[in-house]
Write a protein that holds these residues in place. Structure first.
Motif, PDB file in Angstrom:
ATOM      1  N   ILE A  15       0.839  -1.032  -0.084  1.00 51.31           N
ATOM      2  CA  ILE A  15      -0.013   0.099   0.133  1.00 51.31           C
ATOM      3  C   ILE A  15       0.887   1.275   0.155  1.00 51.31           C
ATOM      4  CG2 ILE A  15      -1.993   1.454   1.339  1.00 51.31           C
ATOM      5  CD1 ILE A  15      -2.385  -1.459   2.718  1.00 51.31           C
ATOM      6  N   ILE A  16       0.740   1.971  -1.091  1.00 49.12           N
ATOM      7  CA  ILE A  16       1.563   3.377  -1.196  1.00 49.12           C
ATOM      8  C   ILE A  16       0.587   4.454  -1.021  1.00 49.12           C
ATOM      9  CG2 ILE A  16       3.336   4.479  -2.584  1.00 49.12           C
ATOM     10  CD1 ILE A  16       4.079   1.630  -3.908  1.00 49.12           C
ATOM     11  N   THR A  17       0.623   5.412  -0.079  1.00 48.37           N
ATOM     12  CA  THR A  17      -0.086   6.682  -0.116  1.00 48.37           C
ATOM     13  C   THR A  17       0.877   7.838  -1.069  1.00 48.37           C
ATOM     14  OG1 THR A  17       0.995   7.347   1.945  1.00 48.37           O
ATOM     15  CG2 THR A  17      -0.946   5.814   2.029  1.00 48.37           C
ATOM     16  N   GLY A  18       0.201   8.827  -1.503  1.00 52.97           N
ATOM     17  CA  GLY A  18       0.757   9.847  -2.270  1.00 52.97           C
ATOM     18  C   GLY A  18       1.376   9.349  -3.568  1.00 52.97           C
ATOM     19  N   ALA A  19       0.669   8.289  -4.073  1.00 48.85           N
ATOM     20  CA  ALA A  19       1.374   7.561  -5.256  1.00 48.85           C
ATOM     21  C   ALA A  19       0.971   8.104  -6.523  1.00 48.85           C
ATOM     22  CB  ALA A  19       0.757   6.216  -5.228  1.00 48.85           C
ATOM     23  N   SER A  20       0.703   9.136  -6.808  1.00 49.10           N
ATOM     24  CA  SER A  20       0.044   9.922  -8.040  1.00 49.10           C
ATOM     25  C   SER A  20       1.237  10.461  -8.557  1.00 49.10           C
ATOM     26  CB  SER A  20      -1.044  10.918  -7.835  1.00 49.10           C
ATOM     27  OG  SER A  20      -0.803  11.791  -7.156  1.00 49.10           O
ATOM     28  N   ARG A  21       2.093  10.941  -7.922  1.00 49.21           N
ATOM     29  CA  ARG A  21       3.328  11.779  -8.377  1.00 49.21           C
ATOM     30  C   ARG A  21       4.581  11.614  -7.565  1.00 49.21           C
ATOM     31  NH1 ARG A  21       1.228  18.041  -7.950  1.00 49.21           N
ATOM     32  NH2 ARG A  21       1.222  18.108  -5.453  1.00 49.21           N
ATOM     33  N   GLY A  22       5.865  12.053  -7.995  1.00 45.83           N
ATOM     34  CA  GLY A  22       6.970  12.403  -7.253  1.00 45.83           C
ATOM     35  C   GLY A  22       7.504  10.976  -6.886  1.00 45.83           C
ATOM     36  N   PHE A  23       7.890  10.883  -5.449  1.00 47.26           N
ATOM     37  CA  PHE A  23       8.451   9.973  -4.856  1.00 47.26           C
ATOM     38  C   PHE A  23       7.423   8.719  -4.607  1.00 47.26           C
ATOM     39  CE2 PHE A  23      10.072   7.329  -1.195  1.00 47.26           C
ATOM     40  CZ  PHE A  23      11.506   7.273  -1.487  1.00 47.26           C
ATOM     41  N   GLY A  24       6.368   9.028  -4.255  1.00 49.99           N
ATOM     42  CA  GLY A  24       5.394   7.852  -4.502  1.00 49.99           C
ATOM     43  C   GLY A  24       5.130   7.002  -5.554  1.00 49.99           C
ATOM     44  N   ARG A  25       5.049   8.018  -6.719  1.00 60.57           N
ATOM     45  CA  ARG A  25       4.917   7.034  -8.128  1.00 60.57           C
ATOM     46  C   ARG A  25       6.084   6.370  -8.412  1.00 60.57           C
ATOM     47  NH1 ARG A  25       4.768   7.347 -13.534  1.00 60.57           N
ATOM     48  NH2 ARG A  25       2.537   7.743 -14.388  1.00 60.57           N
ATOM     49  N   GLU A  26       7.146   6.982  -7.914  1.00 63.33           N
ATOM     50  CA  GLU A  26       8.396   6.236  -8.372  1.00 63.33           C
ATOM     51  C   GLU A  26       8.636   4.990  -7.428  1.00 63.33           C
ATOM     52  OE1 GLU A  26      11.885   4.944 -10.006  1.00 63.33           O
ATOM     53  OE2 GLU A  26      10.482   6.651 -10.852  1.00 63.33           O
ATOM     54  N   ALA A  27       8.240   4.996  -6.207  1.00 64.71           N
ATOM     55  CA  ALA A  27       8.215   3.965  -5.180  1.00 64.71           C
ATOM     56  C   ALA A  27       7.279   2.958  -5.855  1.00 64.71           C
ATOM     57  CB  ALA A  27       7.546   4.241  -4.068  1.00 64.71           C
ATOM     58  N   ALA A  28       6.209   2.988  -6.378  1.00 63.59           N
ATOM     59  CA  ALA A  28       5.174   2.026  -6.991  1.00 63.59           C
ATOM     60  C   ALA A  28       5.886   1.430  -8.064  1.00 63.59           C
ATOM     61  CB  ALA A  28       3.852   2.846  -7.335  1.00 63.59           C
ATOM     62  N   THR A  29       6.584   2.030  -8.957  1.00 62.21           N
ATOM     63  CA  THR A  29       7.392   1.691 -10.125  1.00 62.21           C
ATOM     64  C   THR A  29       8.466   0.780  -9.507  1.00 62.21           C
ATOM     65  OG1 THR A  29       6.775   3.555 -11.345  1.00 62.21           O
ATOM     66  CG2 THR A  29       8.326   2.320 -12.081  1.00 62.21           C
ATOM     67  N   GLN A  30       9.323   1.105  -8.723  1.00 60.05           N
ATOM     68  CA  GLN A  30      10.441   0.523  -8.391  1.00 60.05           C
ATOM     69  C   GLN A  30       9.955  -0.995  -7.696  1.00 60.05           C
ATOM     70  OE1 GLN A  30      14.015   2.059  -6.987  1.00 60.05           O
ATOM     71  NE2 GLN A  30      13.714   3.950  -8.229  1.00 60.05           N
ATOM     72  N   ILE A  31       9.017  -0.888  -6.716  1.00 66.64           N
ATOM     73  CA  ILE A  31       8.847  -2.012  -5.918  1.00 66.64           C
ATOM     74  C   ILE A  31       8.038  -3.158  -6.639  1.00 66.64           C
ATOM     75  CG2 ILE A  31       6.394  -1.255  -5.058  1.00 66.64           C
ATOM     76  CD1 ILE A  31       7.631  -1.868  -2.026  1.00 66.64           C
ATOM     77  N   SER A  32       7.106  -2.409  -7.871  1.00 62.11           N
ATOM     78  CA  SER A  32       6.526  -3.545  -8.715  1.00 62.11           C
ATOM     79  C   SER A  32       7.557  -4.547  -9.346  1.00 62.11           C
ATOM     80  CB  SER A  32       5.923  -2.674  -9.808  1.00 62.11           C
ATOM     81  OG  SER A  32       6.745  -2.162 -10.930  1.00 62.11           O
ATOM     82  N   ARG A  33       8.720  -4.307  -9.411  1.00 61.90           N
ATOM     83  CA  ARG A  33       9.726  -4.984  -9.807  1.00 61.90           C
ATOM     84  C   ARG A  33      10.481  -5.847  -9.042  1.00 61.90           C
ATOM     85  NH1 ARG A  33      12.471   0.563 -12.180  1.00 61.90           N
ATOM     86  NH2 ARG A  33      11.205   1.328 -13.801  1.00 61.90           N
ATOM     87  N   LEU A  34      10.336  -5.758  -7.947  1.00 63.68           N
ATOM     88  CA  LEU A  34      10.886  -6.477  -6.584  1.00 63.68           C
ATOM     89  C   LEU A  34      10.034  -7.561  -6.176  1.00 63.68           C
ATOM     90  CD1 LEU A  34      12.878  -3.813  -5.025  1.00 63.68           C
ATOM     91  CD2 LEU A  34      13.681  -5.175  -6.665  1.00 63.68           C
ATOM     92  N   VAL A  35       8.649  -7.510  -6.439  1.00 64.86           N
ATOM     93  CA  VAL A  35       7.513  -8.256  -5.704  1.00 64.86           C
ATOM     94  C   VAL A  35       7.233  -9.337  -6.626  1.00 64.86           C
ATOM     95  CG1 VAL A  35       6.535  -6.790  -4.255  1.00 64.86           C
ATOM     96  CG2 VAL A  35       5.689  -6.832  -6.680  1.00 64.86           C
ATOM     97  N   SER A  36       7.102 -10.650  -6.021  1.00 62.67           N
ATOM     98  CA  SER A  36       6.753 -11.856  -6.847  1.00 62.67           C
ATOM     99  C   SER A  36       5.231 -11.680  -7.461  1.00 62.67           C
ATOM    100  CB  SER A  36       6.744 -13.138  -5.791  1.00 62.67           C
ATOM    101  OG  SER A  36       7.868 -13.147  -5.109  1.00 62.67           O
ATOM    102  N   PRO A  37       5.306 -12.705  -8.621  1.00 65.69           N
ATOM    103  CA  PRO A  37       3.888 -12.598  -9.080  1.00 65.69           C
ATOM    104  C   PRO A  37       2.732 -12.931  -8.298  1.00 65.69           C
ATOM    105  CG  PRO A  37       5.296 -13.935 -10.659  1.00 65.69           C
ATOM    106  CD  PRO A  37       6.043 -13.458  -9.364  1.00 65.69           C
ATOM    107  N   GLY A  38       1.623 -12.201  -8.630  1.00 65.05           N
ATOM    108  CA  GLY A  38       0.394 -12.516  -7.651  1.00 65.05           C
ATOM    109  C   GLY A  38       0.480 -11.529  -6.538  1.00 65.05           C
ATOM    110  N   SER A  39       1.474 -10.600  -6.666  1.00 58.02           N
ATOM    111  CA  SER A  39       1.252  -9.554  -5.544  1.00 58.02           C
ATOM    112  C   SER A  39       0.630  -8.299  -6.122  1.00 58.02           C
ATOM    113  CB  SER A  39       2.984  -8.687  -5.515  1.00 58.02           C
ATOM    114  OG  SER A  39       3.896  -9.604  -5.002  1.00 58.02           O
ATOM    115  N   VAL A  40       0.045  -7.645  -4.831  1.00 58.58           N
ATOM    116  CA  VAL A  40      -0.939  -6.904  -5.024  1.00 58.58           C
ATOM    117  C   VAL A  40      -0.274  -5.278  -4.687  1.00 58.58           C
ATOM    118  CG1 VAL A  40      -3.220  -5.831  -4.411  1.00 58.58           C
ATOM    119  CG2 VAL A  40      -2.853  -8.299  -4.677  1.00 58.58           C
TER     120      VAL A  40
END
Length: 267
Positions: A15-40
């Motif tokens: 769960i990432i708050t403030g995800a629409s821009r800036g650091f939060g957006r980048e956190a969503a992008t980077q963490i998506s590459r580090l989690v396993s299939p089936g992650s949410v």
């Protein structure tokens, strides 16, 4: 449960708050590459259009095509209804296979930096700022932890996006400094209370973001304003990408002391 740098973050509910821009957006992008299939991934912000765009990008990415589930919640976390909608969406999207709960408390606002402390006499204004920047983080974190209690084979990680302002006073930044200091202590207390929980206060450093642009224009204190202006002119502002990469490193290594305040320059 500790993971090493060479291992992924596992099948996660993030769960990432403030995800629409800036650091939060980048956190969503980077963490998506580090989690396993089936992650949410649950992306939270007030701007639905920006969240929808990010959701589409992540869904079409390599991680999305490999089975990453991306949901968004357009909500005002300064209101309890917003907090409740995030928890509801997280429970609906989650499954019993989730082995890592990650909550990144990134949502924050700069507040009015055009005035000094003596000029804040409107209690409603101050309360409104603290509601979004302090109260919402506490209530969201508590609600998420209650919704996803400790169980075998579940690691729970809570990240507070902090700041040097949590430790050092910046003239004319009384709201921001107060909010960041309060949040740091809040999560330090949480770490003491919950020894099985992994808690991190991460200060991402001065980044080239919209908030920085606002600070250079509106900060009342001349010395603070000049300092940020010089940093921007000399190329000393960090990109969201490089700062976020340091956070990902901390999460993957998982060797930090729970509750610690760690600055980007110390990673």
């Amino acid at each position: 449960m500790q993971r090493t740098w060479n291992s992924p973050l596992g099948q996660a509910l993030c769960i990432i708050t403030g995800a629409s821009r800036g650091f939060g957006r980048e956190a969503a992008t980077q963490i998506s590459r580090l989690v396993s299939p089936g992650s949410v991934l649950i992306l939270v912000a007030r701007s639905e259009d920006d969240l929808r765009t990010l959701q589409a990008e992540l869904t079409e990415s390599k991680a999305g095509k490999a089975g990453l589930v991306v949901r968004y919640v357009a909500a005002d976390l300064g209101l309890m209804e917003g907090v409740e909608s995030v928890v509801k969406a997280s429970k609906e999207a989650s499954s019993d296979n989730i082995e890592h709960l990650i909550l990144i408390n990134n949502a924050a606002s700069l507040g009015d930096v055009s005035r000094f402390t003596r000029e804040f006499t409107d209690m409603a204004e101050v309360n409104s700022y603290l509601s979004l920047n302090v109260s919402s983080s506490l209530c969201l974190t508590s609600s998420v932890l209650q919704a996803f209690p400790q169980r075998p084979r579940l690691q729970r990680t809570v990240v507070n996006i902090s700041s040097l302002c949590a430790l050092k006073p910046f003239p004319s930044w009384v709201l921001y400094c107060t909010g960041k200091a309060a949040r740091d202590m809040m999560f330090k207390v949480l770490a003491e209370e919950e020894p099985t929980l992994r808690v991190l206060n991460y200060a991402p450093g001065p980044m080239d973001t919209h908030m920085q642009d606002e600070a250079r224009v509106k900060t009342a204190d001349l010395n603070v304003r000049k300092s940020f202006t010089r940093m921007a002119a000399n190329g000393l502002l960090l990109s969201c990408e490089e700062s976020c990469a340091k956070l990902m490193k901390l999460l993957r290594e998982n060797t930090y002391e729970s509750g610690a305040h760690i600055d980007v320059y110390d990673v």
